[in-house]
Write a protein that holds these residues in place. Sequence first.
Motif, PDB file in Angstrom:
ATOM      1  N   ILE A 175      47.634   4.346  47.849  1.00  0.00           N
ATOM      2  CA  ILE A 175      46.653   3.284  48.054  1.00  0.00           C
ATOM      3  C   ILE A 175      46.979   2.116  47.137  1.00  0.00           C
ATOM      4  CG2 ILE A 175      44.810   4.844  48.791  1.00  0.00           C
ATOM      5  CD1 ILE A 175      43.594   4.530  45.986  1.00  0.00           C
ATOM      6  N   ILE A 176      46.493   0.932  47.536  1.00  0.00           N
ATOM      7  CA  ILE A 176      46.709  -0.278  46.760  1.00  0.00           C
ATOM      8  C   ILE A 176      45.603  -1.267  47.109  1.00  0.00           C
ATOM      9  CG2 ILE A 176      48.213  -1.340  48.489  1.00  0.00           C
ATOM     10  CD1 ILE A 176      49.900  -2.451  46.138  1.00  0.00           C
ATOM     11  N   THR A 177      45.191  -2.091  46.150  1.00  0.00           N
ATOM     12  CA  THR A 177      44.240  -3.153  46.470  1.00  0.00           C
ATOM     13  C   THR A 177      45.024  -4.347  46.997  1.00  0.00           C
ATOM     14  OG1 THR A 177      44.295  -3.845  44.140  1.00  0.00           O
ATOM     15  CG2 THR A 177      42.417  -2.513  44.842  1.00  0.00           C
ATOM     16  N   THR A 178      44.345  -5.190  47.758  1.00  0.00           N
ATOM     17  CA  THR A 178      45.037  -6.326  48.374  1.00  0.00           C
ATOM     18  C   THR A 178      45.585  -7.289  47.337  1.00  0.00           C
ATOM     19  OG1 THR A 178      42.923  -7.450  48.677  1.00  0.00           O
ATOM     20  CG2 THR A 178      43.801  -6.239  50.566  1.00  0.00           C
ATOM     21  N   SER A 238      43.363  13.976  43.328  1.00  0.00           N
ATOM     22  CA  SER A 238      42.523  12.792  43.247  1.00  0.00           C
ATOM     23  C   SER A 238      43.071  11.779  42.256  1.00  0.00           C
ATOM     24  CB  SER A 238      41.099  13.187  42.843  1.00  0.00           C
ATOM     25  OG  SER A 238      41.103  13.812  41.577  1.00  0.00           O
ATOM     26  N   PHE A 239      42.550  10.565  42.359  1.00  0.00           N
ATOM     27  CA  PHE A 239      42.877   9.466  41.460  1.00  0.00           C
ATOM     28  C   PHE A 239      41.561   8.828  41.035  1.00  0.00           C
ATOM     29  CE2 PHE A 239      43.215   4.749  41.457  1.00  0.00           C
ATOM     30  CZ  PHE A 239      43.894   4.598  40.266  1.00  0.00           C
ATOM     31  N   VAL A 240      41.364   8.659  39.734  1.00  0.00           N
ATOM     32  CA  VAL A 240      40.122   8.091  39.218  1.00  0.00           C
ATOM     33  C   VAL A 240      40.362   6.644  38.812  1.00  0.00           C
ATOM     34  CG1 VAL A 240      38.331   8.251  37.454  1.00  0.00           C
ATOM     35  CG2 VAL A 240      39.311  10.333  38.415  1.00  0.00           C
ATOM     36  N   PHE A 241      39.505   5.760  39.316  1.00  0.00           N
ATOM     37  CA  PHE A 241      39.562   4.339  38.999  1.00  0.00           C
ATOM     38  C   PHE A 241      38.300   3.978  38.237  1.00  0.00           C
ATOM     39  CE2 PHE A 241      38.042   0.090  40.027  1.00  0.00           C
ATOM     40  CZ  PHE A 241      39.111  -0.686  39.608  1.00  0.00           C
ATOM     41  N   LYS A 242      38.451   3.238  37.141  1.00  0.00           N
ATOM     42  CA  LYS A 242      37.305   2.787  36.360  1.00  0.00           C
ATOM     43  C   LYS A 242      37.674   1.466  35.713  1.00  0.00           C
ATOM     44  CE  LYS A 242      34.112   4.217  32.764  1.00  0.00           C
ATOM     45  NZ  LYS A 242      33.729   5.256  31.833  1.00  0.00           N
ATOM     46  N   LYS A 243      36.840   0.461  35.912  1.00  0.00           N
ATOM     47  CA  LYS A 243      37.125  -0.848  35.353  1.00  0.00           C
ATOM     48  C   LYS A 243      35.820  -1.540  35.003  1.00  0.00           C
ATOM     49  CE  LYS A 243      40.290  -4.594  35.991  1.00  0.00           C
ATOM     50  NZ  LYS A 243      41.684  -4.500  35.850  1.00  0.00           N
ATOM     51  N   ASP A 244      35.808  -2.188  33.848  1.00  0.00           N
ATOM     52  CA  ASP A 244      34.624  -2.940  33.401  1.00  0.00           C
ATOM     53  C   ASP A 244      34.758  -4.392  33.831  1.00  0.00           C
ATOM     54  OD1 ASP A 244      33.398  -0.760  32.138  1.00  0.00           O
ATOM     55  OD2 ASP A 244      34.608  -1.047  30.345  1.00  0.00           O
ATOM     56  N   ILE A 269      44.266  -2.114  41.646  1.00  0.00           N
ATOM     57  CA  ILE A 269      44.896  -0.798  41.798  1.00  0.00           C
ATOM     58  C   ILE A 269      46.302  -1.067  42.290  1.00  0.00           C
ATOM     59  CG2 ILE A 269      44.906   1.429  42.980  1.00  0.00           C
ATOM     60  CD1 ILE A 269      41.900   1.220  43.297  1.00  0.00           C
ATOM     61  N   LYS A 270      47.262  -0.801  41.429  1.00  0.00           N
ATOM     62  CA  LYS A 270      48.661  -0.932  41.833  1.00  0.00           C
ATOM     63  C   LYS A 270      48.976   0.245  42.743  1.00  0.00           C
ATOM     64  CE  LYS A 270      49.752  -3.356  37.673  1.00  0.00           C
ATOM     65  NZ  LYS A 270      50.299  -3.388  36.368  1.00  0.00           N
ATOM     66  N   ALA A 271      50.044   0.180  43.497  1.00  0.00           N
ATOM     67  CA  ALA A 271      50.387   1.266  44.418  1.00  0.00           C
ATOM     68  C   ALA A 271      50.311   2.601  43.675  1.00  0.00           C
ATOM     69  CB  ALA A 271      51.766   1.047  45.012  1.00  0.00           C
ATOM     70  N   THR A 272      49.362   3.412  44.070  1.00  0.00           N
ATOM     71  CA  THR A 272      49.102   4.694  43.422  1.00  0.00           C
ATOM     72  C   THR A 272      49.215   5.800  44.449  1.00  0.00           C
ATOM     73  OG1 THR A 272      47.597   3.632  41.860  1.00  0.00           O
ATOM     74  CG2 THR A 272      47.387   6.003  42.126  1.00  0.00           C
ATOM     75  N   THR A 273      50.089   6.754  44.204  1.00  0.00           N
ATOM     76  CA  THR A 273      50.266   7.872  45.127  1.00  0.00           C
ATOM     77  C   THR A 273      49.389   9.036  44.669  1.00  0.00           C
ATOM     78  OG1 THR A 273      52.511   7.185  45.620  1.00  0.00           O
ATOM     79  CG2 THR A 273      51.927   9.458  46.155  1.00  0.00           C
ATOM     80  N   TYR A 299      40.984  -2.453  49.534  1.00  0.00           N
ATOM     81  CA  TYR A 299      42.121  -1.559  49.331  1.00  0.00           C
ATOM     82  C   TYR A 299      42.547  -0.990  50.677  1.00  0.00           C
ATOM     83  CZ  TYR A 299      38.450   1.911  49.751  1.00  0.00           C
ATOM     84  OH  TYR A 299      37.398   2.657  50.211  1.00  0.00           O
ATOM     85  N   HIS A 300      43.762  -0.440  50.734  1.00  0.00           N
ATOM     86  CA  HIS A 300      44.260   0.164  51.967  1.00  0.00           C
ATOM     87  C   HIS A 300      45.386   1.142  51.643  1.00  0.00           C
ATOM     88  CE1 HIS A 300      46.852  -3.384  51.320  1.00  0.00           C
ATOM     89  NE2 HIS A 300      47.802  -2.607  51.801  1.00  0.00           N
ATOM     90  N   LEU A 301      45.738   1.928  52.654  1.00  0.00           N
ATOM     91  CA  LEU A 301      46.909   2.791  52.532  1.00  0.00           C
ATOM     92  C   LEU A 301      48.144   1.895  52.564  1.00  0.00           C
ATOM     93  CD1 LEU A 301      45.936   5.657  55.008  1.00  0.00           C
ATOM     94  CD2 LEU A 301      45.940   5.769  52.512  1.00  0.00           C
ATOM     95  N   THR A 302      49.102   2.140  51.700  1.00  0.00           N
ATOM     96  CA  THR A 302      50.265   1.246  51.641  1.00  0.00           C
ATOM     97  C   THR A 302      51.084   1.277  52.927  1.00  0.00           C
ATOM     98  OG1 THR A 302      51.558   2.962  50.528  1.00  0.00           O
ATOM     99  CG2 THR A 302      50.484   1.318  49.137  1.00  0.00           C
ATOM    100  N   ASN A 303      51.120   2.409  53.605  1.00  0.00           N
ATOM    101  CA  ASN A 303      51.902   2.488  54.845  1.00  0.00           C
ATOM    102  C   ASN A 303      51.083   2.186  56.098  1.00  0.00           C
ATOM    103  OD1 ASN A 303      50.415   4.858  54.719  1.00  0.00           O
ATOM    104  ND2 ASN A 303      51.993   6.073  55.720  1.00  0.00           N
ATOM    105  N   LYS A 304      49.754   1.990  55.942  1.00  0.00           N
ATOM    106  CA  LYS A 304      48.876   1.660  57.067  1.00  0.00           C
ATOM    107  C   LYS A 304      47.859   0.625  56.594  1.00  0.00           C
ATOM    108  CE  LYS A 304      49.142   6.132  59.308  1.00  0.00           C
ATOM    109  NZ  LYS A 304      48.418   7.305  59.744  1.00  0.00           N
ATOM    110  N   PRO A 305      48.251  -0.647  56.503  1.00  0.00           N
ATOM    111  CA  PRO A 305      47.340  -1.671  55.988  1.00  0.00           C
ATOM    112  C   PRO A 305      46.023  -1.784  56.757  1.00  0.00           C
ATOM    113  CG  PRO A 305      49.573  -2.505  56.074  1.00  0.00           C
ATOM    114  CD  PRO A 305      49.580  -1.173  56.763  1.00  0.00           C
ATOM    115  N   ALA A 306      45.993  -1.356  58.012  1.00  0.00           N
ATOM    116  CA  ALA A 306      44.744  -1.420  58.781  1.00  0.00           C
ATOM    117  C   ALA A 306      43.755  -0.342  58.341  1.00  0.00           C
ATOM    118  CB  ALA A 306      45.046  -1.285  60.267  1.00  0.00           C
TER     119      ALA A 306
END
Length: 118
Positions: A71-74, A89-95, A79-83, A102-109
């Motif tokens: 996944i990656i944010t636009t 799981s992957f935990v994201f936390k930001k202040d 979120i940089k490309a994270t596999t 965000y989208h799947l890197t191989n399926k932007p839709a």
Amino acid sequence: MKQRLFFVAAALYLAFTFFACAKHTNYDAQGGGLPSNYIAVNDSSFSPVTLTVVSGSSITFVNNTTTAKSIITTDSVTIKATTIAPNSSFVFKKDTTGTFYYHLTNKPAAGGMFTLTP
């Protein structure tokens, strides 16, 4: 006697260390009573697609598939490309605040968005 006590203490230490580091897979994908918000990563979608949480809250992306998903944010920064490995799981936390797509890197839709509010 001291040698036996040493071996018992060492065995207990190893047992506690193993169980403390064990991977837990019995999570509730809806969040349950855990202090995180969950987004399920499926083959071609996310669930929920939109999520609004307070800034500083954690968001856990859970890969419910049998293949790794990236996944990656636009903006490619939040979120940089994270596999995420299968059944992991992957935990994201930001202040910060804002809306992030965000989208799947191989399926932007196949994507979604989360909003961090003050």
